[in-house]
Design an enzyme around this catalytic site. Sequence first.
Site, PDB file in Angstrom:
ATOM      1  CG  HIS A   1      -6.667  15.905 -28.804  1.00 42.54           C
ATOM      2  ND1 HIS A   1      -6.691  15.983 -27.429  1.00 42.54           N
ATOM      3  CD2 HIS A   1      -5.784  14.929 -29.106  1.00 42.54           C
ATOM      4  CE1 HIS A   1      -5.865  15.092 -26.925  1.00 42.54           C
ATOM      5  NE2 HIS A   1      -5.297  14.435 -27.919  1.00 42.54           N
TER       6      HIS A   1
ATOM      7  NE  ARG B   1     -11.547  25.234 -15.023  1.00 45.22           N
ATOM      8  CZ  ARG B   1     -11.178  24.972 -13.774  1.00 45.22           C
ATOM      9  NH1 ARG B   1     -11.766  24.002 -13.102  1.00 45.22           N
ATOM     10  NH2 ARG B   1     -10.217  25.663 -13.183  1.00 45.22           N
TER      11      ARG B   1
END
Lengths: 224, 224
Positions: free
Chosen positions: B140, B122
């Site tokens: 990431h 989120r």
Amino acid sequence: MMASCLNEPGKTWAFWRRLVSSAEVTDGKKLRLGVLASGKGSNLRALAEACASGEIAAEIGLVLCDLEDAGALDVARGAGLPHRFIAPGRFRTKLDDEAESAYIAALREAGVDLILLTGFMRILKGEFLRAFENRVVNIHPSLLPSFPGLEAWKQALDHGVKVTGCTIHFVDQGIDTGRILAQRAVEVLDDDTASSLYARIQEAEHALYPSTVARIARGEISFG
Amino acid sequence: MMASCLNEPGKTWAFWRRLVSSAEVTDGKKLRLGVLASGKGSNLRALAEACASGEIAAEIGLVLCDLEDAGALDVARGAGLPHRFIAPGRFRTKLDDEAESAYIAALREAGVDLILLTGFMRILKGEFLRAFENRVVNIHPSLLPSFPGLEAWKQALDHGVKVTGCTIHFVDQGIDTGRILAQRAVEVLDDDTASSLYARIQEAEHALYPSTVARIARGEISFG
């Protein structure tokens, strides 16, 4: 026999295309390379040495420079390679139409199969790319798609990345957007300056460009 | 004595800031980490093990999940870490205002200094980022700035890159745009599928996240 081979499990279309491409290249004559350079010629030197040693099963048919005093011309002279300066015409970042035609004619006359850009500082336009469709290869000093364009090592340093590198790719109409053939990572060190980082990227280039052209010459990467 | 030290050649401002920052962290109490997770918890496991072994001089003060059945909650239970599921509210890709306040309150109550996102699915908005300014870190699965956003390993494979990797960065208001702390390269293999590539990127993550948080805990990377 051929028919049964074609049905062999696990052999993809890409495999057979490579085989045919490899046969085309090795049958009859060696792959002939045209090299375009604007700079000191360090990638040209690495490529010429790899051709001479047999690491690359190809020969350099012509070296073209857009600067009369490019170090690459000295490298070509030293290695006994055919070389020419062809004036780029009146623009700063591209060849003018007349120059472009002269470059195309010289490369055709030299009978080159594949064109390698080694720090060639001019954008090649449609006519050149149509003349040698999918036969123009470039090396770029970043891990594309990050940092296309000029001084990619400075862009990387300014962005604060910890890993950058170099990319070998086919040239298309975009800026550093063509199909990627090979990449190598280079670590960014805490105390790197633009020049120390660029020096390490160039070291990586001098290994990656010959090994990739060797794969092309062996038919492991198709082109044209 | 201090004055002469400050004039010592080769000691930069960054050196002294690290020294002070390190003293702040180690003086009094251990660095406390909050971990947010949505998935199976493999990065949480790597971080928890590194805290337990002493590789990271920090302790995990709270694990928060937005999914009641996230594997990360089982990992937290197994490692004896404080953990909570807090319902994310009515949106699919962000916390609603009420949930965001609950997350902030829980993390404050746990007294965490630094928040680590480990596959937390989120987007965190302004209120959360203002509450923990420059104290939210994400991992990431690409070499940013290439391939921000979802399923970065698939984006990399579709683009045809030969090198990708993972990036640890501070979270800011953009999508995967904050200051980069560490990166690790992962080679793309010719026969990679999305899942085989993602598995190797995750292996790299499980090494890079602990080693980077260890550097933060030692004061080698400043935050806050």
